[in-house]
Write a protein that holds these residues in place. Structure first.
Motif, short mmCIF file in Angstrom:
data_model
loop_
_atom_site.label_atom_id
_atom_site.label_comp_id
_atom_site.label_asym_id
_atom_site.label_seq_id
_atom_site.Cartn_x
_atom_site.Cartn_y
_atom_site.Cartn_z
N GLY A 325 0.82 -1.21 0.00
CA GLY A 325 0.00 0.00 0.00
C GLY A 325 0.85 1.26 0.00
N TRP A 326 0.18 2.40 0.04
CA TRP A 326 0.93 3.66 0.08
C TRP A 326 0.16 4.69 0.89
CZ3 TRP A 326 -2.41 7.12 -1.94
CH2 TRP A 326 -3.25 6.73 -3.00
N SER A 327 0.86 5.76 1.25
CA SER A 327 0.20 6.84 1.96
C SER A 327 0.80 8.19 1.56
CB SER A 327 0.30 6.66 3.47
OG SER A 327 1.62 6.90 3.88
N VAL A 348 -4.66 7.30 2.12
CA VAL A 348 -3.99 6.01 2.31
C VAL A 348 -4.69 4.95 1.46
CG1 VAL A 348 -3.45 4.19 3.99
CG2 VAL A 348 -3.32 6.58 4.69
N ASN A 349 -3.92 4.09 0.86
CA ASN A 349 -4.48 2.98 0.08
C ASN A 349 -3.80 1.69 0.54
OD1 ASN A 349 -5.81 1.51 -1.85
ND2 ASN A 349 -4.57 2.23 -3.59
N LEU A 350 -4.58 0.80 1.14
CA LEU A 350 -4.02 -0.48 1.60
C LEU A 350 -4.51 -1.58 0.67
CD1 LEU A 350 -4.83 -0.19 5.45
CD2 LEU A 350 -2.71 0.46 4.28
N SER A 351 -3.62 -2.49 0.29
CA SER A 351 -4.09 -3.61 -0.53
C SER A 351 -4.83 -4.61 0.37
CB SER A 351 -2.91 -4.26 -1.24
OG SER A 351 -2.07 -4.87 -0.30
N ALA A 352 -5.56 -5.51 -0.27
CA ALA A 352 -6.42 -6.44 0.48
C ALA A 352 -5.66 -7.11 1.62
CB ALA A 352 -6.99 -7.48 -0.46
N LEU A 371 -13.02 5.90 1.42
CA LEU A 371 -13.32 6.18 0.02
C LEU A 371 -13.68 4.91 -0.74
CD1 LEU A 371 -10.46 8.68 -0.92
CD2 LEU A 371 -12.75 9.19 -0.07
N ARG A 372 -13.05 3.81 -0.36
CA ARG A 372 -13.27 2.59 -1.12
C ARG A 372 -12.97 1.37 -0.26
NH1 ARG A 372 -11.08 -0.14 -6.34
NH2 ARG A 372 -8.98 0.45 -5.82
N GLY A 373 -13.73 0.34 -0.44
CA GLY A 373 -13.46 -0.92 0.24
C GLY A 373 -13.99 -0.95 1.66
N PHE A 416 -8.42 -1.02 0.39
CA PHE A 416 -9.12 -0.18 1.35
C PHE A 416 -8.47 1.21 1.25
CE2 PHE A 416 -9.42 0.77 6.16
CZ PHE A 416 -10.70 1.28 6.06
N GLU A 417 -9.28 2.18 0.85
CA GLU A 417 -8.72 3.50 0.61
C GLU A 417 -9.43 4.50 1.50
OE1 GLU A 417 -8.69 4.17 -3.69
OE2 GLU A 417 -8.57 6.32 -3.27
N PHE A 418 -8.69 5.32 2.21
CA PHE A 418 -9.33 6.35 3.03
C PHE A 418 -8.57 7.66 2.98
CE2 PHE A 418 -6.44 5.77 6.61
CZ PHE A 418 -6.07 4.45 6.50
C1 LIG Z 1 -5.22 1.35 -4.50
O1 LIG Z 1 -4.53 0.12 -4.63
C2 LIG Z 1 -5.18 -0.81 -5.49
C3 LIG Z 1 -4.35 -2.07 -5.48
O2 LIG Z 1 -4.16 -2.54 -4.18
C4 LIG Z 1 -5.29 -0.24 -6.90
O3 LIG Z 1 -6.02 -1.15 -7.72
C5 LIG Z 1 -6.02 1.07 -6.84
O4 LIG Z 1 -6.03 1.68 -8.13
C6 LIG Z 1 -5.32 2.01 -5.88
N1 LIG Z 1 -6.08 3.26 -5.78
C7 LIG Z 1 -5.57 4.42 -6.13
C8 LIG Z 1 -6.45 5.61 -5.96
O5 LIG Z 1 -4.46 4.53 -6.59
#
Ligand SMILES: *[C@@H]1O[C@H](CO)[C@@H](O)[C@H](O)[C@H]1NC(C)=O
Ligand SMILES: *[C@@H]1O[C@H](CO)[C@@H](O)[C@H](O)[C@H]1NC(C)=O
Ligand SMILES: *[C@@H]1O[C@H](CO)[C@@H](O)[C@H](O)[C@H]1NC(C)=O
Ligand SMILES: *[C@@H]1O[C@H](CO)[C@@H](O)[C@H](O)[C@H]1NC(C)=O
Ligand SMILES: *[C@@H]1O[C@H](CO)[C@@H](O)[C@H](O)[C@H]1NC(C)=O
Length: 512
Positions: A325-327, A348-352, A371-373, A416-418
């Motif tokens: 993931g990234w932040s 923040v975007n966390l992978s599953a 935002l997502r998930g 999971f994105e927030f």
């Molecule tokens: C967040 O990460 C997922 C993969 O884990 C990716 O498919 C998705 O595009 C990413 N979201 C953003 C906004 O970059």
């Protein structure tokens, strides 16, 4: 139009908050008066005995009429163990002064350690007598200083520190100011112990064992080992053996009672106090952040803000990124208008299945919006219980009080994105408890090992098991039976910890 109704809404909110503040203030005064009545009198150093908070002086606390009306006579113990104590004389607060300065008196016996912790208040220490080594995390480094009589030293709210009385035959006496302006509202100040076990509880204890096993990359059994040994209280002797708990369990009942009497924690653990706290924080946030910033924003709009370009968060390179993931965090150095609102922003975007490691914010409260998930947000209490363990989905909003340890975990079904705001435009550097560059790694050494009741080698093994940082992959799934069994164990441990605390407080009541 819209703007006007927003401002009248805000005025309404502020009026209500002010009302709540006044009513709340009155209650606080009431509570304080009751409590001070049971506390100890006298502000000098108490030598030896006199442990119990006996009948105290009759009722009156706070201001007295007459010649001594500005003498603050009442003090209360917030920490008391065989190896030392902390006594606090409350400053003059009340209805209109919301954050008084308290005065603290720390006494540590020779060869004792005040366990690593951070506070919701900043301290200015004055070493009245004796000497001690202070270890203090400053700019992500462990700074160790030898303090001697006459030294002054400041510790900011949210910065971990410990005190080690290294002297063979000398007590150390420290007087400190306790600036409660950053306080989370728990009185007179709140400690968050980094190392600990059953008493005091470590901030890590708030997370469930499975989460910790994932964060630390060790087995659940090892998590249990880490968080079960310390029972000596916040100040312990260097020379007490590593597993005082087992020893305690082997004592006869009357010996246990005697031991309990000695390690009672005379704190203000009233549940009302803690229940009040979220509202209080929210009120503070509304008063200081939103209303304050709305005001400022309006002023600015009239003036120079025309023609400022927007800032696109997706244009910024992640501050942190790995396979899981990234932040991104934005502060005023990225987008200067944030300064006028005194807000920071994060994404923040966390992978599953991944986890944002347990951490806390030393300078800000945080509002997050999913935002997502879907995912789980866990927040720990300073007393080591789980304050929240909630599943959230797209559109949900969550609030994280300043100083409280927390983590976010993505569900296994997808990313999971927030997004969120933090109540400070300065670089709010989150402090990670686990992983590379974490507090556990920076603070490691004899003091932290002591705090967990482990040998240094064993602590190193546990702390080194996690070589990742910030965002961790999902744990391999443990068979359900294992988790169930462990939760029973951990549940038992928590019961015992609770018993110690309640027991301690009860004992104080009829103890003279
Ligand atoms: C967040 O990460 C997922 C993969 O884990 C990716 O498919 C998705 O595009 C990413 N979201 C953003 C906004 O970059
Ligand atoms: C530890 O040291 C303290 C003070 O130096 C002493 O009173 C106590 O008896 C010692 N305890 C043990 C177990 O050696
Ligand atoms: C405290 O200081 C003493 C003397 O420097 C040292 O031996 C000890 O390891 C330190 N920490 C603890 C927990 O005893
Ligand atoms: C977790 O621990 C295993 C060994 O138990 C090790 O192989 C692995 O590299 C560790 N993972 C991280 C991220 O440190
Ligand atoms: C710890 O604090 C929480 C509130 O933050 C409270 O609900 C809980 O009962 C406390 N637990 C113990 C064991 O004192």
């Amino acid at each position: 139009m819209g703007k006007r109704s927003v401002s009248s809404f805000l005025i309404l909110v502020v009026l209500c908050s002010a009302l709540v503040a006044i009513v709340g203030g009155a209650y606080e005064d009431e509570g304080r008066r009751g409590e001070a009545g049971g506390g100890e009198g006298g502000a000098g150093w108490s030598e030896g005995g006199g442990a119990g908070a006996g009948g105290g002086e009759e009722g009156g606390a706070g201001m007295r009429q007459g010649q001594d009306q500005f003498l603050l006579r009442d003090s209360e113990y917030v920490v008391k163990t065989d190896a030392g104590d902390v006594r606090v004389v409350r400053g003059v607060g009340g209805r209109f002064i919301k954050s008084p300065l308290h005065i603290g008196f720390i006494t540590m016996e020779p060869r004792s350690l005040f366990l690593p912790q951070y506070l919701d208040s900043s301290l200015v220490l004055f070493v009245r007598r004796g000497q001690a080594k202070i270890g203090h995390i400053y700019k992500d480094k462990l700074v160790e200083k030898n303090l001697k009589t006459g030294d002054i030293y400041r510790i900011g709210a949210g910065f971990p520190f410990y005190l080690n009385n290294t002297a063979e035959g000398q007590r150390v006496h420290i007087i400190c100011s306790i600036d409660t302006s950053d306080s989370v509202g728990l009185q007179p100040f709140q400690s968050f112990y980094i190392g600990g076990g059953r008493y005091p509880a470590s901030v890590l204890s708030g997370f469930d064992p499975f989460t910790l096993s994932m964060a630390l990359n060790v087995s659940i059994v090892e998590v249990g080992e880490l968080l079960s040994r310390q029972i000596g209280g916040p100040i312990v002797f260097h020379n007490v053996s590593h597993s005082p708990w087992t020893k305690f369990l082997n004592l006869e009942d009357h010996q246990k009672l005697a031991h309990m009497k000695r390690i009672v924690h005379i704190g203000k653990e009233g549940e009302e106090e803690e229940k009040k706290q979220p509202m209080w924080s929210l009120r503070k946030f509304l008063m200081t952040s939103i209303f304050g910033s709305e005001n400022k924003k309006r002023e600015v709009k009239r003036g120079s803000s025309e023609g400022r370009d927007p800032y696109n968060i997706y244009d910024k390179k992640p501050d942190f990124k790995n396979d899981y993931g990234w932040s991104i965090a934005l502060d005023k150095s990225d987008y200067s208008p944030l300064d006028e609102s005194d807000l920071g922003i994060f994404l923040v975007n966390l992978s599953a299945g991944s986890m944002m490691a347990p951490h806390y914010n030393p300078t800000a409260t945080e509002y997050g919006i999913v935002l997502r998930g879907t995912g789980t947000i866990q927040v720990g209490s300073p007393n080591g219980s789980l304050a929240m363990n909630a599943e959230v989905k797209e559109g949900d909003v969550f609030f994280i009080p300043r100083f409280f340890p927390f983590c976010q975990i993505a569900s296994r079904t997808g990313p999971f994105e927030f997004f969120g705001f933090s109540s400070s435009a300065r670089n709010n550097k989150p402090q990670f408890l686990v992983g590379e560059d974490s507090i556990l790694k920076i603070l490691r050494g004899p003091e932290l090992a002591k705090a967990f009741g482990l040998s240094e080698e064993r602590l190193d093994e546990i702390v080194d098991a996690q070589s990742g940082s910030t965002i961790f992959p999902s744990a391999t799934v443990a068979p359900p039976g294992v988790i169930l069994g462990l939760q029973v164990e951990v549940g038992k441990a928590k019961e015992v910890a609770k018993m110690i605390r309640t027991f301690g407080n009860d004992k104080i009541m009829d103890f003279d």
